[in-house]
Design a protein around this motif. Structure first.
Motif, mmCIF file in Angstrom:
data_model
loop_
_atom_site.group_PDB
_atom_site.id
_atom_site.type_symbol
_atom_site.label_atom_id
_atom_site.label_comp_id
_atom_site.label_asym_id
_atom_site.label_seq_id
_atom_site.Cartn_x
_atom_site.Cartn_y
_atom_site.Cartn_z
ATOM 1 N N MET A 124 0.848 -1.183 0.000
ATOM 2 C CA MET A 124 0.000 0.000 0.000
ATOM 3 C C MET A 124 0.892 1.245 0.000
ATOM 4 N N HIS A 125 0.512 2.233 -0.758
ATOM 5 C CA HIS A 125 1.229 3.503 -0.804
ATOM 6 C C HIS A 125 0.323 4.556 -0.176
ATOM 7 N N PHE A 126 0.865 5.376 0.722
ATOM 8 C CA PHE A 126 0.082 6.386 1.419
ATOM 9 C C PHE A 126 0.543 7.767 0.979
ATOM 10 N N ARG A 127 -0.390 8.615 0.568
ATOM 11 C CA ARG A 127 -0.088 9.982 0.149
ATOM 12 C C ARG A 127 -0.828 10.941 1.074
ATOM 13 N N PRO A 128 -0.091 11.721 1.884
ATOM 14 C CA PRO A 128 -0.755 12.668 2.785
ATOM 15 C C PRO A 128 -1.394 13.822 2.008
ATOM 16 N N ASP B 192 1.673 -0.723 6.453
ATOM 17 C CA ASP B 192 2.509 -1.846 6.008
ATOM 18 C C ASP B 192 3.363 -2.399 7.144
ATOM 19 N N GLY B 193 2.796 -2.463 8.346
ATOM 20 C CA GLY B 193 3.498 -3.030 9.491
ATOM 21 C C GLY B 193 4.523 -2.110 10.126
ATOM 22 N N GLU B 194 4.626 -0.873 9.675
ATOM 23 C CA GLU B 194 5.600 0.075 10.210
ATOM 24 C C GLU B 194 4.891 1.165 11.002
ATOM 25 N N GLU B 195 5.425 1.477 12.192
ATOM 26 C CA GLU B 195 4.867 2.539 13.028
ATOM 27 C C GLU B 195 5.306 3.891 12.481
ATOM 28 N N LEU B 196 4.351 4.732 12.095
ATOM 29 C CA LEU B 196 4.639 6.055 11.559
ATOM 30 C C LEU B 196 3.783 7.099 12.270
ATOM 31 N N LEU B 197 4.144 8.358 12.092
ATOM 32 C CA LEU B 197 3.371 9.472 12.622
ATOM 33 C C LEU B 197 2.863 10.311 11.464
ATOM 34 N N ILE B 198 1.639 10.796 11.579
ATOM 35 C CA ILE B 198 1.111 11.757 10.623
ATOM 36 C C ILE B 198 0.847 13.032 11.408
ATOM 37 N N MET B 199 1.454 14.130 10.946
ATOM 38 C CA MET B 199 1.304 15.399 11.659
ATOM 39 C C MET B 199 1.207 16.542 10.672
#
Length: 104
Positions: A1-5, A78-85
């Motif tokens: 999956m690709h995520f685009r903010p 994708d199983g990785e801990e990320l932050l969205i800010m």
């Protein structure tokens, strides 16, 4: 999956802090605070003004940043801990060239 903010959102990967102090003392997991330093993974296109113009963000993917302790929303992509800010939650960009000059 690709995520685009969207808009002025930034996706950040935390950079883990050292597990040892400068004196060689190992810090246990229970005493560690979450790091406030990270690497920008992706950025949104920018903020749209009332007249429709888009102002680009000051940060870009790959930048190393500092952010507030309670900034952002933690997500797992994708199983990785990320932050969205929001970009406004970022305190500053760490310039690598400056860090190398100070170390010398």
């Amino acid at each position: 999956m690709h995520f685009r903010p969207l808009h002025d959102r930034v996706v950040v990967r935390r950079i883990e802090a050292e597990e040892k102090t400068s004196g060689g003392i190992i810090i246990p997991d229970t005493a560690k605070e979450k790091p406030q330093e990270g690497e920008v993974v992706a950025v949104g296109p920018g903020v749209r003004a009332e007249d429709g113009t888009v102002t680009a963000l000051d940060v870009k993917a790959g930048d190393r940043i500092l952010f507030g302790k309670w900034s952002g929303t933690e997500v797992r992509i994708d199983g990785e801990e990320l932050l969205i800010m929001k970009e406004s939650d970022i305190l500053g960009v760490i310039e690598q060239a400056e860090a190398l000059k100070q170390a010398a």
